[in-house]
Write a protein that holds these residues in place. Structure first.
Motif, PDB file in Angstrom:
ATOM      1  N   LEU A 439     -25.944 -48.637  29.387  1.00 60.23           N
ATOM      2  CA  LEU A 439     -25.675 -47.261  28.971  1.00 60.23           C
ATOM      3  C   LEU A 439     -24.241 -47.064  28.502  1.00 60.23           C
ATOM      4  N   GLU A 440     -23.412 -48.100  28.604  1.00 63.75           N
ATOM      5  CA  GLU A 440     -22.010 -47.928  28.208  1.00 63.75           C
ATOM      6  C   GLU A 440     -21.869 -47.963  26.687  1.00 63.75           C
ATOM      7  N   GLN A 441     -20.825 -47.322  26.184  1.00 68.62           N
ATOM      8  CA  GLN A 441     -20.583 -47.265  24.744  1.00 68.62           C
ATOM      9  C   GLN A 441     -19.547 -48.318  24.378  1.00 68.62           C
ATOM     10  N   SER A 442     -20.047 -49.515  24.070  1.00 68.46           N
ATOM     11  CA  SER A 442     -19.145 -50.610  23.709  1.00 68.46           C
ATOM     12  C   SER A 442     -19.901 -51.641  22.877  1.00 68.46           C
ATOM     13  N   LYS A 443     -19.145 -52.494  22.237  1.00 66.76           N
ATOM     14  CA  LYS A 443     -19.728 -53.565  21.424  1.00 66.76           C
ATOM     15  C   LYS A 443     -20.568 -54.506  22.268  1.00 66.76           C
ATOM     16  N   ASP A 444     -20.271 -54.563  23.560  1.00 64.36           N
ATOM     17  CA  ASP A 444     -21.016 -55.453  24.453  1.00 64.36           C
ATOM     18  C   ASP A 444     -22.408 -54.921  24.772  1.00 64.36           C
ATOM     19  N   ASN A 445     -22.661 -53.670  24.443  1.00 64.06           N
ATOM     20  CA  ASN A 445     -23.988 -53.077  24.647  1.00 64.06           C
ATOM     21  C   ASN A 445     -24.714 -53.085  23.296  1.00 64.06           C
ATOM     22  N   PRO A 446     -25.629 -54.018  23.067  1.00 65.90           N
ATOM     23  CA  PRO A 446     -26.224 -54.159  21.737  1.00 65.90           C
ATOM     24  C   PRO A 446     -26.977 -52.937  21.247  1.00 65.90           C
ATOM     25  N   VAL A 447     -27.657 -52.216  22.134  1.00 65.50           N
ATOM     26  CA  VAL A 447     -28.414 -51.055  21.674  1.00 65.50           C
ATOM     27  C   VAL A 447     -27.463 -49.960  21.195  1.00 65.50           C
ATOM     28  N   TRP A 448     -26.373 -49.726  21.906  1.00 72.17           N
ATOM     29  CA  TRP A 448     -25.394 -48.738  21.458  1.00 72.17           C
ATOM     30  C   TRP A 448     -24.748 -49.176  20.155  1.00 72.17           C
ATOM     31  N   TYR A 449     -24.434 -50.455  20.040  1.00 70.85           N
ATOM     32  CA  TYR A 449     -23.734 -50.981  18.853  1.00 70.85           C
ATOM     33  C   TYR A 449     -24.596 -50.827  17.601  1.00 70.85           C
ATOM     34  N   VAL A 450     -25.887 -51.113  17.720  1.00 68.77           N
ATOM     35  CA  VAL A 450     -26.804 -50.969  16.580  1.00 68.77           C
ATOM     36  C   VAL A 450     -27.025 -49.492  16.264  1.00 68.77           C
ATOM     37  N   GLN A 451     -27.204 -48.677  17.289  1.00 65.08           N
ATOM     38  CA  GLN A 451     -27.409 -47.244  17.062  1.00 65.08           C
ATOM     39  C   GLN A 451     -26.160 -46.595  16.459  1.00 65.08           C
ATOM     40  N   TYR A 452     -25.002 -47.091  16.824  1.00 63.74           N
ATOM     41  CA  TYR A 452     -23.756 -46.592  16.241  1.00 63.74           C
ATOM     42  C   TYR A 452     -23.718 -46.896  14.746  1.00 63.74           C
ATOM     43  N   ALA A 453     -24.210 -48.070  14.362  1.00 61.23           N
ATOM     44  CA  ALA A 453     -24.295 -48.423  12.936  1.00 61.23           C
ATOM     45  C   ALA A 453     -25.260 -47.492  12.218  1.00 61.23           C
ATOM     46  N   SER A 454     -26.393 -47.202  12.843  1.00 61.19           N
ATOM     47  CA  SER A 454     -27.354 -46.274  12.246  1.00 61.19           C
ATOM     48  C   SER A 454     -26.726 -44.895  12.069  1.00 61.19           C
ATOM     49  N   ALA A 455     -26.003 -44.441  13.074  1.00 62.72           N
ATOM     50  CA  ALA A 455     -25.352 -43.128  12.996  1.00 62.72           C
ATOM     51  C   ALA A 455     -24.289 -43.107  11.902  1.00 62.72           C
ATOM     52  N   ARG A 456     -23.598 -44.221  11.720  1.00 64.24           N
ATOM     53  CA  ARG A 456     -22.587 -44.286  10.670  1.00 64.24           C
ATOM     54  C   ARG A 456     -23.225 -44.195   9.278  1.00 64.24           C
ATOM     55  N   VAL A 457     -24.383 -44.823   9.112  1.00 66.28           N
ATOM     56  CA  VAL A 457     -25.100 -44.723   7.843  1.00 66.28           C
ATOM     57  C   VAL A 457     -25.392 -43.256   7.525  1.00 66.28           C
ATOM     58  N   HIS A 458     -25.935 -42.553   8.487  1.00 70.47           N
ATOM     59  CA  HIS A 458     -26.266 -41.138   8.279  1.00 70.47           C
ATOM     60  C   HIS A 458     -25.006 -40.301   8.074  1.00 70.47           C
ATOM     61  N   SER A 459     -23.936 -40.665   8.758  1.00 75.43           N
ATOM     62  CA  SER A 459     -22.678 -39.935   8.599  1.00 75.43           C
ATOM     63  C   SER A 459     -22.147 -40.066   7.170  1.00 75.43           C
ATOM     64  N   VAL A 460     -22.218 -41.270   6.616  1.00 81.13           N
ATOM     65  CA  VAL A 460     -21.772 -41.493   5.231  1.00 81.13           C
ATOM     66  C   VAL A 460     -22.595 -40.652   4.270  1.00 81.13           C
ATOM     67  N   LEU A 461     -23.915 -40.653   4.460  1.00 82.84           N
ATOM     68  CA  LEU A 461     -24.789 -39.887   3.576  1.00 82.84           C
ATOM     69  C   LEU A 461     -24.489 -38.388   3.667  1.00 82.84           C
ATOM     70  N   ARG A 462     -24.238 -37.891   4.867  1.00 81.86           N
ATOM     71  CA  ARG A 462     -23.944 -36.468   5.038  1.00 81.86           C
ATOM     72  C   ARG A 462     -22.612 -36.104   4.365  1.00 81.86           C
ATOM     73  N   ARG A 463     -21.581 -36.915   4.602  1.00 84.12           N
ATOM     74  CA  ARG A 463     -20.260 -36.607   4.050  1.00 84.12           C
ATOM     75  C   ARG A 463     -20.277 -36.663   2.527  1.00 84.12           C
ATOM     76  N   ALA A 464     -21.032 -37.640   1.994  1.00 82.15           N
ATOM     77  CA  ALA A 464     -21.116 -37.737   0.536  1.00 82.15           C
ATOM     78  C   ALA A 464     -21.830 -36.529  -0.052  1.00 82.15           C
ATOM     79  N   ALA A 465     -22.909 -36.116   0.588  1.00 75.16           N
ATOM     80  CA  ALA A 465     -23.648 -34.942   0.109  1.00 75.16           C
ATOM     81  C   ALA A 465     -22.778 -33.695   0.170  1.00 75.16           C
ATOM     82  N   GLU A 466     -21.968 -33.574   1.229  1.00 75.26           N
ATOM     83  CA  GLU A 466     -21.071 -32.434   1.359  1.00 75.26           C
ATOM     84  C   GLU A 466     -19.999 -32.433   0.268  1.00 75.26           C
ATOM     85  N   ALA A 467     -19.681 -33.646  -0.226  1.00 72.06           N
ATOM     86  CA  ALA A 467     -18.686 -33.768  -1.302  1.00 72.06           C
ATOM     87  C   ALA A 467     -19.313 -33.574  -2.675  1.00 72.06           C
ATOM     88  N   GLY A 468     -20.608 -33.269  -2.703  1.00 70.19           N
ATOM     89  CA  GLY A 468     -21.277 -33.014  -3.969  1.00 70.19           C
ATOM     90  C   GLY A 468     -21.837 -34.240  -4.656  1.00 70.19           C
TER      91      GLY A 468
END
Length: 580
Positions: A439-468
């Motif tokens: 349950l810890e938030q670190s690179k040593d926790n593979p599920v958090w590390y992969v989910q963090y990558a997924s969240a970053r993908v969505h974050s990029v898409l949101r920020r780009a859309a907000e920029a038009g």
């Protein structure tokens, strides 16, 4: 799109040209020719073993074949073909190839990496199959997750998959369940339960006792066992199976078929399976050799009905009927697998605990005999899970009485975290599960590390859309992807290209843990590129005032998101859109 399969086709085509030109002898077998990532990325983008595997049958030196093959690899996707060592051939591909992979991934979306390698193949995966005597424990968790992820993986690769649970309700353990439930029934009626040695002590049977009271009142009290055993056995078994179905649902597992061992008795199915083996000359009466090592005190030589399993790879022949005429536990197992063969499955997979190691050869022998070698059986053994919390062993469940239940694990860690972590080791390797670490938030926790990558993908898409910036898939696939030219960007595109190949290899090997490993690797590559953008502004995904360049970079991010989303779906995990 499987780039490795496509390039292998190019290599095999060149080998056919060499054969037609007399540079290779006719009749060579190309099935062992492979195109795969090189062990060292510095050697190129892909490598082929063609010269090495063809040298001996061709009666030629590997380097001679490699030199001639390199000269014929004129496909525009191949920038160079270099011979290395004794005859390995390393290929470097044009950047446009990797840019094309990004476009294909975005364009295909959830279909990217989906394969038809298993088309027309019916696969039965039997997993969990816990005795219906109590709640599922942590050992069942790993087997359930493995079996379900394997089913998802095989379906993703085109197989027609059936998930099946075999209810072991034909043995003495269900009589013990009935006696245990009867004591809880007495307790529900205000009497002191007698949970003697050999009965199931867990509190989970208290509701069953109360349900029995609601149905029977006091009518079964002080009645002899023969009056109530069969009825309470059926009642308690059904109650336990309802609980097991609920446990599986809590883990996100849904079975297609539930088969009953009990249903094999008295129906002629066991007799039919044994008759089938007998018609092949594989059933005989005989006496087994004594077991090696120290003899059990109750062992005695006696004539039994035996299955000649040694004729199909087993170490010794196996008894199927006792001297008193009762079937051994192996007989219904034979009948059950014969039933699956008769239902038309092309492959059988059994997922069992590590303590079933001695079962593998005898069951393989039975399936091979019953199917005339047509249907392969793959028995996957699941090693133990050791539970910890902050490095200390996790204590047992009071409700279960003797073990940590599936519900304990899911309630403590969550179903999706549990599923992912259970697939971070190969099935035949032991696994440590520490509730604090998963349950810890670190690179040593593979599920958090992969989910963090997924969240970053969505974050990029949101920020780009907000920029038009138009980040629709149609806009991203139409972008000028030639702007993806930095080595770090192309390296991430190479990882995307490996996904279809990885799916097929994992499906062929029946190893869903490879998906978890790959997701960690591609997440690491995405995080690495993200971090490089902190120092090199040209690597940032959203470029200020340059929407066209941004779209090309965002297409790469979107392609990574496609792979992560598909991979997590195979593991039975929902991709994160943001981290909380």
């Amino acid at each position: 799109m499987n780039l490795f399969t496509d390039l292998r086709g190019v290599v095999v085509g060149a080998l056919n040209q060499m054969t037609e030109a007399g540079e290779l002898p006719a009749g060579l077998y190309f099935a062992n020719v492979a195109v795969e990532p090189p062990r060292d990325a510095a050697h190129g983008d892909m490598a082929t073993n063609a010269a090495m595997v063809l040298a001996k049958p061709a009666g030629m030196k590997p380097r001679e074949i490699a030199d001639r093959l390199a000269a014929r690899l004129t496909d525009p996707r191949i920038a160079s073909a270099e011979v290395a060592g004794p005859g390995f051939l390393n290929l470097r591909l044009s950047p446009s190839v990797w840019q094309g992979v990004v476009k294909a991934a975005v364009e295909s979306g959830p279909e990217f990496g989906r394969s038809q390698m298993g088309a027309g193949t019916k696969v039965n995966i039997e997993f969990v199959s816990a005795n219906p005597t109590g709640p599922m424990h942590v050992g069942h968790v790993r087997g359930a997750v493995f079996g379900d992820a394997l089913a998802r993986l095989l379906a993703f690769s085109g197989h027609d998959v059936t998930r099946e649970y075999y209810i072991n309700d034909g043995g003495a353990q269900v009589d013990v369940l009935a006696r245990s439930a009867y004591e809880r029934y007495r307790e529900a009626n205000g009497l002191e339960p007698e949970i003697r040695e050999g009965l199931y002590p867990g509190d989970y049977l208290i509701p069953v006792g109360e349900a029995l009271k609601a149905k029977y009142g006091e009518s079964l009290l002080d009645r002899p066992e023969e009056d109530w055993l069969a009825e309470i056995r059926d009642f308690a078994t059904k109650a336990m199976m309802e609980q097991i179905r609920g446990d599986l649902a809590a883990l996100g597992v849904q079975m297609d078929v539930y088969s009953s061992e009990k249903a094999l008795y008295g129906t002629g199915k066991i007799e039919a399976a044994i008759a089938r083996l007998e018609s092949m000359g594989l059933i005989y009466r005989g006496t087994l050799e004594p077991p090696k090592g120290k003899l059990p005190e109750d062992w005695e030589a006696r004539e039994q009905l035996l299955f000649r399993s040694s004729a199909h790879g087993d170490d010794v022949d196996r008894p199927i009927q006792k001297s008193d005429g009762a079937w051994t536990y192996f007989a219904p197992d034979i009948a059950y697998h014969f039933d699956k063969i008769e239902r038309g499955f092309d492959q059988l997979i059994d997922v069992f605990g590590a303590d079933h190691g001695g079962y593998v050869k005898r069951m393989n022998a039975a399936v091979k005999a019953l199917s005339n070698g047509r249907v392969p059986l793959d028995v996957k053994l699941i090693q133990l899970v050791k539970l910890y919390k902050n490095g200390e062993p996790f204590k047992m469940s009071k409700r279960a009485g003797t073990f940590v239940t599936l519900r304990d694990v899911v309630e403590e860690a969550g179903a999706e975290v549990t599923r992912f972590i259970m697939l971070t080791r190969k099935n035949d390797a032991a696994l440590d599960f520490d509730f604090a670490k998963v349950l810890e938030q670190s690179k040593d926790n593979p599920v958090w590390y992969v989910q963090y990558a997924s969240a970053r993908v969505h974050s990029v898409l949101r920020r780009a859309a907000e920029a038009g910036i138009d980040v629709s898939d149609s806009a991203l696939t139409a972008a000028d992807l030639s702007q993806l030219a930095h080595p770090a960007e192309l390296e991430l595109a190479r990882k995307v290209a490996e996904w279809p190949r990885l799916v097929e290899h994992a499906a062929t090997a029946h190893e869903p843990h490879r998906i978890a490993f790959f997701l960690y690797d591609i997440a690491s590559d995405l995080h690495s590129l993200w971090n490089r953008g902190n120092d090199d502004l040209s690597l940032r995904f959203v470029q200020e005032g340059a929407p066209a360049t941004s779209q090309a970079k965002i297409a790469l991010v979107r392609a990574v998101g496609v792979v992560i989303s598909s991979g997590l779906a195979i593991l039975g995990v929902t991709p994160a859109e943001e981290m909380r």
